[in-house]
Design a protein around this motif. Structure first.
Motif, PDB file in Angstrom:
ATOM      1  N   GLY A  90    -118.850 -46.908  55.914  1.00 34.42           N
ATOM      2  CA  GLY A  90    -119.124 -45.702  55.125  1.00 34.42           C
ATOM      3  C   GLY A  90    -118.529 -45.821  53.733  1.00 34.42           C
ATOM      4  N   HIS A  91    -117.214 -46.022  53.651  1.00 31.79           N
ATOM      5  CA  HIS A  91    -116.592 -46.295  52.346  1.00 31.79           C
ATOM      6  C   HIS A  91    -117.114 -47.637  51.835  1.00 31.79           C
ATOM      7  N   THR A  92    -117.104 -48.627  52.727  1.00 30.05           N
ATOM      8  CA  THR A  92    -117.831 -49.887  52.532  1.00 30.05           C
ATOM      9  C   THR A  92    -118.426 -50.238  53.891  1.00 30.05           C
ATOM     10  N   ALA A 136    -112.948 -54.878  51.481  1.00 31.89           N
ATOM     11  CA  ALA A 136    -112.852 -55.873  50.407  1.00 31.89           C
ATOM     12  C   ALA A 136    -112.866 -55.281  49.006  1.00 31.89           C
ATOM     13  N   HIS A 137    -112.352 -54.064  48.828  1.00 27.47           N
ATOM     14  CA  HIS A 137    -112.144 -53.596  47.460  1.00 27.47           C
ATOM     15  C   HIS A 137    -110.940 -54.319  46.882  1.00 27.47           C
ATOM     16  N   ILE A 138    -111.017 -54.579  45.599  1.00 33.77           N
ATOM     17  CA  ILE A 138    -110.041 -55.438  44.924  1.00 33.77           C
ATOM     18  C   ILE A 138    -108.603 -54.936  45.101  1.00 33.77           C
ATOM     19  N   ASP A 139    -108.417 -53.617  45.120  1.00 38.87           N
ATOM     20  CA  ASP A 139    -107.052 -53.090  45.207  1.00 38.87           C
ATOM     21  C   ASP A 139    -106.451 -53.287  46.605  1.00 38.87           C
ATOM     22  N   HIS A 140    -107.279 -53.662  47.597  1.00 36.52           N
ATOM     23  CA  HIS A 140    -106.775 -53.899  48.958  1.00 36.52           C
ATOM     24  C   HIS A 140    -106.711 -55.392  49.296  1.00 36.52           C
ATOM     25  N   VAL A 141    -107.628 -56.170  48.702  1.00 36.88           N
ATOM     26  CA  VAL A 141    -107.751 -57.584  49.083  1.00 36.88           C
ATOM     27  C   VAL A 141    -107.212 -58.532  48.004  1.00 36.88           C
TER      28      VAL A 141
END
Ligand SMILES: [Zn+2]
Length: 210
Positions: free
Chosen positions: A130-132, A57-62
């Protein structure tokens, strides 16, 4: 089979479109931005969108997921452990200095082991925190293909200094889930060039400690 990966948005998130001309169905992975362009590709191929899959759910993906859902009616799938990040969209937009995109809770959680994708091109969800905390990779075993989000990059791994990140956990996830896949597995990462599991096993400097 139609398989297209192209960078979208200011952080050049790799968006992937997978389509089956035989059934006319498609999935889109990580529609972070440029939804008009993604929608146009679907229309040009005459494909009906079946699922919107979001690796985390990082903005650049979602960021574009809800708009794509509004345009196509396709459900959004995202691992539930990233719901706190989804609720931080204002803050995430602030990091980048961009407008906050409208978001909505996912229609279904991308839980570990879930089968998603298309009838002829199914994928298994690998939960790789890990990353999220809700980061997942999608393993299309019949295609010998892994869509890795921001967990594994060519020669690098995802950053773990943002909210929900954990440096030990991402290494653990990569070793226990990703490096078990066959060497010839092609890896489409969330940013930058494609790679293979074999190449990363041999030469990724972040994975040499074990
Ligand atoms: Zn990310």
């Amino acid at each position: 089979m139609i398989l297209e990966t192209f960078p979208v948005g200011p952080l050049a998130c790799n968006c992937t479109l997978l389509g089956d001309p035989e059934t006319g169905e498609a999935i889109v992975i990580d529609p972070g931005d440029e939804v008009g362009r993604i929608h146009r590709r679907l229309t040009e191929h005459g494909l009906k969108l079946k699922q919107i899959l979001v690796t985390h759910a990082h903005i650049d993906h979602v960021g574009g997921a809800l708009r794509l859902k509004q345009l196509t009616g396709a459900p959004i799938l995202l691992n539930e452990n990233d719901l706190p990040l989804l609720k931080m969209m204002d803050q995430q937009a602030g990091w980048l200095g961009i407008e906050t995109p409208e978001t909505a809770p996912p229609d279904e959680s991308l839980v570990d082991g879930l089968l998603v994708g298309l009838k002829h091109y199914p994928a298994q969800v690998l939960h790789t925190p890990g990353h999220t905390q809700g980061s997942v990779c999608l393993h299309f075993a019949p295609l010998k293909l892994l869509v890795a989000g921001d967990t594994l990059f060519a020669g690098s791994i995802g950053r773990t200094d943002l909210a929900g990140g954990d440096g030990e956990q991402i290494i653990d996830s990569i070793h226990s889930r990703l490096l078990r896949l066959p060497d010839e597995t092609r890896v489409l990462s969330g940013h930058g060039p494609a790679t293979t599991i074999g190449a990363e096993r041999r030469s990724n400097p972040f994975l040499r400690t074990r």
